[in-house]
Scaffold this active site. Structure first.
Site, PDB file in Angstrom:
ATOM      1  N   SER A  76      15.699  -3.375   7.888  1.00  0.00           N
ATOM      2  CA  SER A  76      15.532  -4.132   9.130  1.00  0.00           C
ATOM      3  C   SER A  76      16.718  -5.075   9.239  1.00  0.00           C
ATOM      4  O   SER A  76      17.396  -5.361   8.260  1.00  0.00           O
ATOM      5  CB  SER A  76      14.197  -4.878   9.136  1.00  0.00           C
ATOM      6  N   TYR A  99      -3.787  -9.359   6.705  1.00  0.00           N
ATOM      7  CA  TYR A  99      -2.966  -8.148   6.743  1.00  0.00           C
ATOM      8  C   TYR A  99      -3.811  -6.991   6.194  1.00  0.00           C
ATOM      9  O   TYR A  99      -4.140  -6.973   5.013  1.00  0.00           O
ATOM     10  CB  TYR A  99      -1.734  -8.391   5.871  1.00  0.00           C
TER      11      TYR A  99
END
Lengths: 570, 570
Positions: B203, B468
């Site tokens: 990323s 999460y």
């Protein structure tokens, strides 16, 4: 509330009991404040233009909030016609009232705000939300040539803390609550919001949010942008509801669009804000630094360190001298201590004219306060700073909300003054400071008037801090005080944006700062704001002309063309 | 980069050397991972639609970036056609490539990006910025029916740290830099950005900004929204330049409009970000809690305390079991220690099935780490937690970026899985967790497939935290795996927004989460985003259809009418 000045009718600043103040002002502004001030015009002598409120719209508003909360009284309309910038106050005092709102409405619940906004849209009227009226950026005044009816929505009846979520440390609060009332309601349950701007006594939660306000303990509590998690806003497309999510990835932040929106997106009715337990211990201690640069460097090092004080503030030499001149007649013992300190500093070769007063605050458990103080004072010492105990902090704490009254005191005596604050990265602060001081003094000189300009650093962040400038000038009788003031104010603001600093750290844009917006956020940045405002409010009914001027011709010429004109290397 | 999966072609996850993993997966998913996986289709067998790039536009792009940086090669177009969501990967593996970009261009400087955007506007083409391609929200794929030429702008050549302002702790960095490269360049000068999302290796800085990313040490360093101060963005109206001001009051934050914009406002070319000195000491320690609720409560109390750890993370029992199953074959001594710990816990009446593994990180000087650890462990102990030393943290630190490879490993064996994360106030987390678990398990049951759902809390804030969730399912051969996956994913996401939680904490909206946007930020919130996007990009040339769907009919009907429909009491 005074229609011509700050705060309550029966509160005023006086130099009495402060033996050094009058001589100080005489020296720096050539102004004898012992002479009585000029009283403001009597309200009854004002020429208040009649309201142009159409009867049908009045009926709709009365339906929405109840007839008793719809006011077209002169005093209401005059008080709600502007904020409290120097420009506002001088014009008020001159009887130049501008384009007054046609009506002041006071909703008591969100549903009533919906009714007001709907009525305004149906009748093509203008809505201007009003908190406590302390804007100093011109966010509250209708456009001079506004042909449509103007509604000032006074939010002060919506002032309840609705609920406190102790587990999440969040409180749901109506947006019209004033600072002291908010803290009183929270404090009754052992909580604090911790947001204390200088305007605290005459500002509201909704106003803080609408201007991206910052409080003096922001180092610990965060700016209002951090404190505000959830929001409810009455907009033309319904009730915007931002949930109190701690952090989210839902596209550009709608929460951040409301923050700083100054009424252009709708009326903020409610916010969910961070609260914290009232800390068991709270200290603000005074320190002296041998110079402004040593004080600045210490504040930077504190921000980069593992210490986390609640307040970091250092005044330049000019503001330090002013602070000392503000002291009340000291007791004999204090006078002796003060003498001893001066002797001590002279022996260490301090230049007493250059010395700078700092205030550093600590909050929390006793152990935490002791630990933070130890870490911080190690840095203070490395920069030659010297602790001088609790009395400066105590004085500051007592007087911190009085500053706006001093402005009226000087204005009564013909001397306009105001504040301009900015923020920039740490590395820019020394040059920024020098340039702003030169710009301000250059303006005094150009005008040929005595003037005083002083500064403090406050609100430290990882990457920079706020510099807060205060100035006053004493124009001779044959000058227009407002024009002279404008020359100084513009010189300072221009120096901000020319030096990579922002046009305002926490006072908003309104109309008074709008001319520097493109120099700060770049022309394409202004286009994004315009897109947002015009798209959300196609009729221009919501506080039009604020932040981004109404005339959109300047921007739209760019559409479809990637211009390099806005490129800036600042 | 793999066109069909995560990361580099030569890297893959394997169960070998992890003796407990295969039996664990067999038990929870009824899947035998010891059988070889199904290889992806060969690239040469794909049916890649031909580019529709007009010659004139190609020439303009070649003028802008040089012909060698304009690619219409099949492999480039396939790799740039999508991100790495489960939906993306399954369709790629099936040879269902979707609407590929017609061209991939690789600018080397901001001026070249200006040339690309100008060419796109002149030729009415679509621009989709591309960082490292790890989006899991569908932000990178052109609309299926897009009739215009589509340009994927691969930013990876713009990867330099341009300068570091040591005084302000700020670095100017080109937006195309990958995570490891950024940290290497900063680290060479003794600095770190401290942003470590799971996708770190694939990323980019620009991608983090465009999606409002969050890294695993966000408790200390802040989310990317906090880390990003300055920005340069090529927009249709010129180069948007946001100065690196620490805090400002210039209307709604333009900086925050770029954060999370997923390419809809322009191409981010540069950012000025917070950096910090690499800390002298860094520890991640393991703790066990007797239950999920005790772990949650401890994390909340830590967030509300004066302790400031760099990482706070606690897994539920299901994820704890998975973590233990991932252990490599332990040395004899470790096995003995582990037995001893189990015996110890049983004696204290711990239910080993309910026990939860937590990781807490500390960073800074030795004294700071020791102090934070002391403060934190006092809270851990109060909630029945037990320190188990450095080895779980060490393992986590080594393996933290491997998770996406495991997804491919399971998918090779027919088992789709993915992650869904959210955030909510602390008080909502227990119910939110229960509801999401019930929704996920309900979906498995409804489908009649074996499935596994696990969760951790990470990223603590004052008022709440991120939950999460990771899930996998093993559909039988006669099911469409993608459809089954969708049923589970939608059940989980719907449970988020139904319980006052956000649709995503740090993965963005793209197209995959867009259907929940109005339930999260309310319909008027969506209207604000629409106003921003349509006003800033009237031709719809910038990554159209992402975040807010293209069809604007749904929203515009509201204009001029304050509806109560959007009112929500969540």
């Amino acid at each position: 509330m005074k229609w011509w000045g700050w705060g309550a009718e029966d509160v005023a600043f006086s130099h009495e009991g402060k033996p050094e103040l009058a001589p100080f002002i005489q020296r720096v502004l050539e102004l004898d404040v012992r002479r009585p001030g000029i009283a403001a015009m009597r309200f009854s002598d004002l020429d208040v233009p009649a309201t142009q409120l159409p009867g049908e719209l009045r009926a709709r508003l009365a339906d929405a909030v109840g007839a008793e909360h719809v006011s077209t009284r002169d005093h209401d309309r005059v008080v709600h016609g502007r904020g409290k910038s120097l420009t506002d106050l001088v014009r008020q005092r001159r009887g130049d009232l501008g384009r007054l709102p046609d009506v002041v409405v006071r909703p008591g619940a969100e549903g009533q705000v919906v009714g007001i906004v709907q009525a305004a849209l149906d009748h093509d009227a203008v809505v201007i939300p009003f908190g406590a009226g302390s804007s100093i950026s011109g966010s509250l005044e209708p456009d001079a040539g506004e042909p449509r009816p103007v509604i000032s929505v006074d939010m002060s009846r919506m002032r309840r803390v609705l609920s406190i979520d102790a587990t999440s440390q969040l409180a749901r609060v109506e947006a019209g609550v004033f600072g002291p009332d908010l803290e009183r309601q929270l404090g009754a349950e052992g909580w604090t919001c911790g947001h204390f701007p200088d305007s605290f006594t005459y500002s509201t939660l909704g106003g803080w949010i609408a201007t991206r306000s910052s409080g003096m303990q922001s180092d610990r509590y965060g700016d209002i942008a951090e404190l505000t998690r959830g929001l409810r806003v009455v907009t033309p497309s319904g009730i915007l509801h931002v949930r109190p999510i701690p952090s989210t990835s839902t596209g550009p932040s709608v929460r951040e669009m409301v923050l700083g929106s100054e009424g252009r997106l709708g009326v903020i009715t409610e916010a969910t804000i961070h609260v914290r337990r009232v800390p068991p211990e709270r200290k603000i201690l005074g320190y002296l630094f041998p110079s402004w640069l040593s004080g600045l460097a210490a504040m930077r090092d504190i921000a980069a360190s593992e210490a986390s004080p609640s307040v970091t503030r250092v005044s330049d030499a000019a503001e330090t001298a002013f602070s000392f001149a503000m002291r009340e007649a000291p007791a004999l013992l204090d006078r002796a201590k003060s003498k001893a300190l001066q002797t001590f500093l002279r022996r260490r070769d301090w230049d007493l004219e250059a010395m700078c007063l700092a205030l550093i605050g600590y909050e929390g458990t006793r152990a935490h306060v002791a630990e933070q103080r130890k870490l911080t004072e190690r840095i203070v010492k490395r920069h030659g700073g010297l602790g001088i105990g609790a009395s400066p902090g105590r004085l500051y704490d007592q007087k911190k909300f009085d500053t706006p009254y001093i402005r009226d005191f000087l204005l009564d005596r013909g001397a306009p003054g105001d504040v301009s604050e900015t923020a920039a990265p740490w590395s820019r602060l020394p040059t920024l400071y020098e340039t702003v001081m030169a710009a301000g003094h250059g303006a005094f000189e150009q005008l040929g008037v005595p003037g005083y300009l002083m500064c403090h650093l406050s609100h430290s962040y990882h990457a920079g801090a706020c510099l807060y400038f205060t100035f006053a000038l004493n124009p001779p009788d044959d000058h227009d005080g407002l024009e002279d003031y404008g020359v100084v104010k513009r010189a300072i603001q221009q120096a901000f944006v020319d030096n990579g600093a922002t046009l305002s750290h926490h006072h908003g844009v309104g109309v008074e700062h709008a001319r520097w917006l493109a120099e700060d956020i770049s022309a394409p940045g202004v286009e994004l704001l315009r897109a947002l405002f015009e798209g959300a409010d196609p009729g221009g009914n919501l506080n039009p002309g604020k932040i981004v001027a109404r005339d959109s011709s300047a921007g739209s010429g760019n559409a479809g063309r990637v211009t390099a004109a806005s490129e800036s290397h600042a």
